[in-house]
Design an enzyme around this catalytic site. Structure first.
Site, PDB file in Angstrom:
ATOM      1  N   THR A   1       0.816  -1.213   0.000  1.00 23.11           N
ATOM      2  CA  THR A   1       0.000   0.000   0.000  1.00 23.11           C
ATOM      3  C   THR A   1       0.850   1.264   0.000  1.00 23.11           C
ATOM      4  O   THR A   1       0.431   2.286  -0.519  1.00 23.11           O
ATOM      5  CB  THR A   1      -0.965   0.029   1.200  1.00 23.11           C
ATOM      6  OG1 THR A   1      -0.214  -0.093   2.403  1.00 23.11           O
ATOM      7  CG2 THR A   1      -1.979  -1.093   1.111  1.00 23.11           C
ATOM      8  N   CYS A   2       2.042   1.197   0.576  1.00 25.13           N
ATOM      9  CA  CYS A   2       2.905   2.388   0.623  1.00 25.13           C
ATOM     10  C   CYS A   2       3.381   2.797  -0.772  1.00 25.13           C
ATOM     11  O   CYS A   2       3.514   3.970  -1.070  1.00 25.13           O
ATOM     12  CB  CYS A   2       4.113   2.139   1.515  1.00 25.13           C
ATOM     13  SG  CYS A   2       3.703   1.910   3.234  1.00 25.13           S
ATOM     14  N   PHE A   3       3.660   1.780  -1.593  1.00 21.82           N
ATOM     15  CA  PHE A   3       4.218   2.056  -2.918  1.00 21.82           C
ATOM     16  C   PHE A   3       3.215   1.828  -4.043  1.00 21.82           C
ATOM     17  O   PHE A   3       3.574   1.950  -5.217  1.00 21.82           O
ATOM     18  CB  PHE A   3       5.471   1.204  -3.141  1.00 21.82           C
ATOM     19  CG  PHE A   3       6.562   1.500  -2.159  1.00 21.82           C
ATOM     20  CD1 PHE A   3       7.299   2.669  -2.251  1.00 21.82           C
ATOM     21  CD2 PHE A   3       6.828   0.625  -1.122  1.00 21.82           C
ATOM     22  CE1 PHE A   3       8.296   2.953  -1.337  1.00 21.82           C
ATOM     23  CE2 PHE A   3       7.820   0.897  -0.198  1.00 21.82           C
ATOM     24  CZ  PHE A   3       8.555   2.070  -0.300  1.00 21.82           C
TER      25      PHE A   3
END
Length: 142
Positions: A133-135
């Site tokens: 989800t961060c990237f």
């Protein structure tokens, strides 16, 4: 009786929450000064804070980048074929799986980009898709 009811309602909705609301407002305005928000219309501010809730899913597909995949690979074609058959609620659930939210920020889908990547594992049939989800990466086994 009307005056009594009016006073009770005023107490419950105004007086009883006045101090906590003032504390919240003071903290909120410290981080987000009101002068910065005045440039927005209410509708624009709502989109900025809450994000978009309606989507052009074809634009989402158009903005995807592929890593170790080509757009015409069978896995990718299958993915989009299944994706478009999903009901709207499931598409939003996919968005939440991918990004951590079922909404898109105020910039809209034209600026939202994610990547579908082949994790290159030995037994892809024994693995499930996963997301970073961060990237904004969807690891999609073949």
């Amino acid at each position: 009786r009307k005056e009594y009811v009016d006073l009770c309602v005023s107490f419950v909705f105004n007086k009883s929450v006045q101090k906590p609301f003032e504390d919240f407002m003071q903290g909120f305005l410290r981080g987000c000064p009101a002068r910065s928000w005045k440039m927005f219309l209410p509708e624009e501010l709502q989109v900025l804070l809450q994000g978009y809730t309606t989507f052009d899913w074809h634009l989402l597909e158009k903005n995807v980048e592929y890593s170790r995949y080509e757009k015409l690979d069978q896995t990718i074609r299958n993915f989009w074929s299944v994706f478009y058959k999903l009901p709207e609620e499931k598409k939003r659930m996919f968005l939440a799986f991918l990004s951590g939210s079922d909404r898109i920020t105020g910039y809209g889908l034209e600026c939202f980009r994610f990547r579908i990547e082949d994790p290159q594992i030995e037994n892809p049939d024994e693995s499930s898709p996963r997301a970073s989800t961060c990237f904004l990466i969807l690891f999609l086994p073949r």
